[in-house]
Design a protein around this motif. Structure first.
Motif, mmCIF file in Angstrom:
data_model
loop_
_atom_site.group_PDB
_atom_site.id
_atom_site.type_symbol
_atom_site.label_atom_id
_atom_site.label_comp_id
_atom_site.label_asym_id
_atom_site.label_seq_id
_atom_site.Cartn_x
_atom_site.Cartn_y
_atom_site.Cartn_z
ATOM 1 N N ILE A 1 0.869 -1.172 0.000
ATOM 2 C CA ILE A 1 0.000 0.000 0.000
ATOM 3 C C ILE A 1 0.909 1.225 0.000
ATOM 4 N N GLY B 1 -1.487 -0.328 -3.647
ATOM 5 C CA GLY B 1 -2.794 0.066 -3.115
ATOM 6 C C GLY B 1 -2.764 1.497 -2.598
ATOM 7 N N ASP B 2 -3.943 2.072 -2.528
ATOM 8 C CA ASP B 2 -4.075 3.411 -1.959
ATOM 9 C C ASP B 2 -4.410 3.253 -0.461
ATOM 10 N N GLU C 1 -7.995 2.726 0.337
ATOM 11 C CA GLU C 1 -8.582 1.406 0.066
ATOM 12 C C GLU C 1 -8.359 0.476 1.271
ATOM 13 N N VAL D 1 -5.552 -7.232 1.790
ATOM 14 C CA VAL D 1 -5.836 -6.060 0.944
ATOM 15 C C VAL D 1 -4.562 -5.887 0.127
ATOM 16 N N ASP D 2 -4.478 -6.635 -0.969
ATOM 17 C CA ASP D 2 -3.156 -6.765 -1.618
ATOM 18 C C ASP D 2 -3.202 -6.786 -3.142
ATOM 19 N N GLY D 3 -4.346 -6.449 -3.730
ATOM 20 C CA GLY D 3 -4.414 -6.442 -5.194
ATOM 21 C C GLY D 3 -4.094 -7.792 -5.821
#
Ligand SMILES: NC(=O)c1ccc[n+]([C@@H]2O[C@H](COP(=O)([O-])OP(=O)(O)OC[C@H]3O[C@@H](n4cnc5c(N)ncnc54)[C@H](OP(=O)(O)O)[C@@H]3O)[C@@H](O)[C@H]2O)c1
Length: 261
Positions: free
Chosen positions: A189, A226-227, A230, A253-255
């Protein structure tokens, strides 16, 4: 969706920058009272001043050094005396990179307090009130290294896994009292910490930071870092009343970075 966070009180560690600041900001915008904690009190005060106009909740800065037991004790006393904490977000600094084969065990020992002992002590101290009130959220910021060890970040891989063991054990003990215990796993992120790690990798390998970042991006199916927002949105959901039946788990949360099931 109303997350039901209005009037709840959240204690957010590592709130002076990066992921913790984004989480504090999101909870504040949702109407929670937020106590922002980290070492840098000027940065915390500046964040409180920036966020207060956007929030119906009361925002407070609380300086704390997770590496200093006395500082953690003071924070716990102040939290118990002045607040009714419903949500605790455990977060702090990441350890320096380096190969495990050349580990200085003193480094390992000195990181146990800020990365493991202090977060657990704070959560444990706040847990009794949550259980009495039959509502609580304990959210721990982890790393993709807990599911897929990250090369050259062995200290992080090693210490954060002990938090996973703690979380999972605790979650079963307190689920019946309405307290959830979960983890959030950031892939990459885009915060200052990620830039610092890319810079360190560039120095180590003789590449440019741009080449290092490009190689890193190539491993992420989403094709981008990531932002922080997000990440903070996922955190706010896990802290919300909507997530009352989610416990003992960790959300990536890792795309798509981690490929395992
Ligand atoms: N960003 C990512 O993609 C990513 C990926 C994997 C893991 N992580 C981990 O997630 C955590 C947050 O990441 P980030 O990117 O937001 O990092 P960051 O921008 O470096 O934020 C770290 C926060 O922790 C605070 N902190 C550091 N040492 C502390 C101490 N001894 N006591 C109290 N607070 C302390 C810092 O504030 P002060 O300096 O003011 O104390 C800051 O607010 C880090 O542990 C990082 O390693 C991040």
């Amino acid at each position: 969706m109303d997350l039901g966070l209005k009037g709840r009180t959240a204690f957010v560690l590592g709130a002076s920058s990066g992921l913790g600041e984004a989480i504090a900001e999101t909870l504040a915008r949702e109407g929670a009272n937020v106590i922002l904690a980290a070492r840098n009190s000027d940065a915390l005060e500046a964040t409180v001043a920036r966020l207060q106009p956007q929030s119906d909740g009361n925002l407070t800065a609380m300086p704390v050094d997770l590496a200093d037991a006395a500082s953690v004790d003071r924070a716990i006393i102040a939290l118990k005396a002045d607040h009714q904490v419903d949500i605790v977000v455990l977060n702090g600094g990441g350890p320096k990179p380096g190969p495990m084969a050349q580990l200085e065990t003193d480094d390992l020992v000195s990181l146990v307090r800020p990365m493991v002992e202090s977060p657990i002590r704070i959560a444990t101290a706040l847990l009794a009130g949550m259980r009495e009130r039959k509502w609580g959220r304990i959210l721990t910021l982890l790393s993709s290294g807990v599911v897929q060890p990250i090369p050259n970040l062995g200290l992080s891989n090693t210490l954060r896994l002990s938090l996973v063991g703690w979380m999972k054990t605790l979650s079963a003990e307190v689920a019946g009292d309405g307290v959830t215990v979960n983890g959030l796993i950031p892939g990459r992120i885009h915060t200052a910490r990620v830039d610092q790690l890319d810079l360190a990798a560039a120095k180590r390998t003789g590449k440019t930071p741009q080449q290092v970042a490009a190689a890193s991006l190539a491993t992420i199916p989403a094709g981008r870092y990531g932002d922080p927002q997000e990440f903070a949105d996922a955190a706010a959901f896990l802290c919300s009343s909507k997530a009352g039946y989610i416990t003992g788990t960790s959300l990536r949360v890792d795309g798509g970075l981690v490929r395992s099931l």
